[in-house]
Design an enzyme around this catalytic site. Structure first.
Site, short mmCIF file in Angstrom:
data_model
loop_
_atom_site.label_atom_id
_atom_site.label_comp_id
_atom_site.label_asym_id
_atom_site.label_seq_id
_atom_site.Cartn_x
_atom_site.Cartn_y
_atom_site.Cartn_z
N THR A 1 0.93 -1.28 0.01
CA THR A 1 0.09 0.02 0.04
C THR A 1 0.86 1.18 -0.02
O THR A 1 1.94 1.20 0.34
CB THR A 1 -1.03 -0.25 1.38
N ARG B 1 -12.81 -9.17 -1.87
CA ARG B 1 -12.18 -8.75 -0.37
C ARG B 1 -11.74 -7.33 -0.39
O ARG B 1 -11.06 -6.82 -1.28
CB ARG B 1 -10.86 -9.68 -0.47
N VAL B 2 -12.03 -6.82 0.80
CA VAL B 2 -11.71 -5.51 1.15
C VAL B 2 -10.78 -5.60 2.40
O VAL B 2 -11.12 -6.19 3.30
CB VAL B 2 -13.02 -4.59 1.57
N GLY B 3 -9.55 -4.74 2.16
CA GLY B 3 -8.54 -4.86 3.67
C GLY B 3 -8.83 -3.77 4.31
O GLY B 3 -9.93 -3.01 4.41
N ASP B 4 -7.89 -3.34 5.08
CA ASP B 4 -7.76 -1.98 5.91
C ASP B 4 -7.82 -0.81 5.52
O ASP B 4 -8.33 0.13 5.78
CB ASP B 4 -6.90 -2.29 7.06
N THR C 1 0.05 -0.01 6.57
CA THR C 1 -0.05 -0.90 5.39
C THR C 1 0.26 -2.23 6.11
O THR C 1 0.93 -2.48 7.13
CB THR C 1 1.39 -0.31 4.72
N GLY C 2 0.15 -3.43 5.44
CA GLY C 2 0.42 -4.58 5.79
C GLY C 2 -0.90 -5.60 5.69
O GLY C 2 -1.83 -5.27 5.07
N GLY D 1 -4.05 -6.51 5.97
CA GLY D 1 -5.10 -5.62 6.60
C GLY D 1 -6.06 -6.34 7.37
O GLY D 1 -6.55 -5.54 8.49
N1 ASP Z 1 -3.20 -3.14 3.85
C1 ASP Z 1 -3.39 -3.79 2.45
C2 ASP Z 1 -4.42 -4.61 2.46
O1 ASP Z 1 -4.79 -5.44 3.20
C3 ASP Z 1 -2.21 -4.26 1.98
C4 ASP Z 1 -0.83 -3.58 1.95
O2 ASP Z 1 -0.63 -2.75 2.94
O3 ASP Z 1 -0.07 -3.81 1.63
O4 ASP Z 1 -5.23 -4.58 1.37
#
Ligand code: ASP
Length: 290
Positions: free
Chosen positions: A156, A184-187, A206-207, A209
């Site tokens: 992200t 799918r929806v992340g954070d 980021t990470g 989610g």
């Molecule tokens: N946080 C993002 C998600 O889970 C992915 C990312 O940060 O790389 O969609």
């Protein structure tokens, strides 16, 4: 004219040559600082930084996004303005070049916070945002292979800023996990999980989610400062430790009203900041350079 802007280009834990990303972060910081120096708002600067990273193709956001498991692109983004308390977000956006501008339009031009999928597309079209005539050929995944063994590739982008009036803002944009389930929806589009700003603190994460959603990570950073009386660096360290302790993975950037910047991550994260002195700080490695 005092200001600070901090950015991230995603978390990772496998070392490789990241000089294209690191060099590009310098350009993003220099341009965003120029905007703040001319009196631009924290929201304008954060949005501008994220647009640049979306357009670069170097990160898994905007142009560099990867596909879901059905082979098409679904992008998520959010913004929050600390001074007004307003927020906007989009999820599962398929045909627009800059999801962060869509999130900002939701904040400024609608009564809502989060629009998804077809409704979000319709709204963006009505707002005249730049549509991609052929999204499948525009997007060029920045990483094809996962940088984390047995995990989906991700990366992200985000920006947080404080302007000369002391206003804080946060912005986050992503293509999500490469190969994620359709829908799918992340954070990243979730206010309080990936993006949060109020009059005291601004955060972008980021990470993986799912861990950041379950931890309400961005808001947790602000809440620990507000209710727990801990300093911003302590709060960030506590939130990252909690995510790591649950088996999660990623990082975040945070900035407070005293212009203190804190970066926290479990492994490594593309990151940088600049303030009114004009000195640019960037790093990618897993070491805590700053
Ligand atoms: N946080 C993002 C998600 O889970 C992915 C990312 O940060 O790389 O969609």
């Amino acid at each position: 004219m005092k200001f600070t802007i901090a950015i991230h280009g995603g978390a990772f834990n496998k070392e490789k040559d990241f000089s294209p990303q690191t060099e590009y972060l310098k350009t993003v910081l220099a341009e965003s600082a120029a905007l703040l120096r001319e009196g631009g708002s924290a929201m304008d600067a954060a949005t501008h930084a994220v647009v640049m990273m979306e357009d670069s193709g170097l990160f898994i956001a905007g142009k560099g996004s990867g596909t879901n498991n059905a082979g098409y692109y679904e992008l998520d983004a959010s913004v929050m303005d600390g001074a007004s308390g307003q927020a906007g977000a989009v999820a599962s956006l398929r045909s627009f070049k800059n999801p962060i501008l869509a999130a900002r339009a939701v904040m400024e031009k609608s009564d809502h916070v989060l629009l998804v999928a077809d409704g979000a597309e319709k709204f963006c079209r009505e707002q005249g945002l730049e549509i991609l005539p052929d999204p499948q050929s525009y997007f060029k995944p920045a990483h094809k292979e996962s940088q984390v063994p047995k995990q989906k590739s991700h990366g992200t982008v985000g920006a947080i800023a404080i302007d000369h009036k002391g206003r804080l803002a946060a912005a986050t944009s992503t293509g999500g996990l490469v190969g994620k389930l359709e829908g799918r929806v992340g954070d990243s589009p979730i206010i309080g999980a990936a993006t949060y700003a109020d009059e005291n603190v601004a955060v972008s994460t980021t990470g993986l989610g799912e861990y950041f959603i379950r931890s309400v990570a961005a808001y947790d950073v602000a809440a620990r400062c507000a209710y727990g009386g801990v300093s911003l660096p302590e709060s960030v360290d506590q939130v990252i430790a909690r995510i790591r302790g649950k088996g999660g993975w990623g990082g975040l950037i945070a900035l407070d009203k005293d212009r203190k910047v804190k970066f926290g991550f479990t492994h490594g994260m593309h990151r940088g900041y600049i303030d009114e002195t004009g000195e640019i700080h960037v790093a990618s490695g897993p070491h805590f350079a700053f």
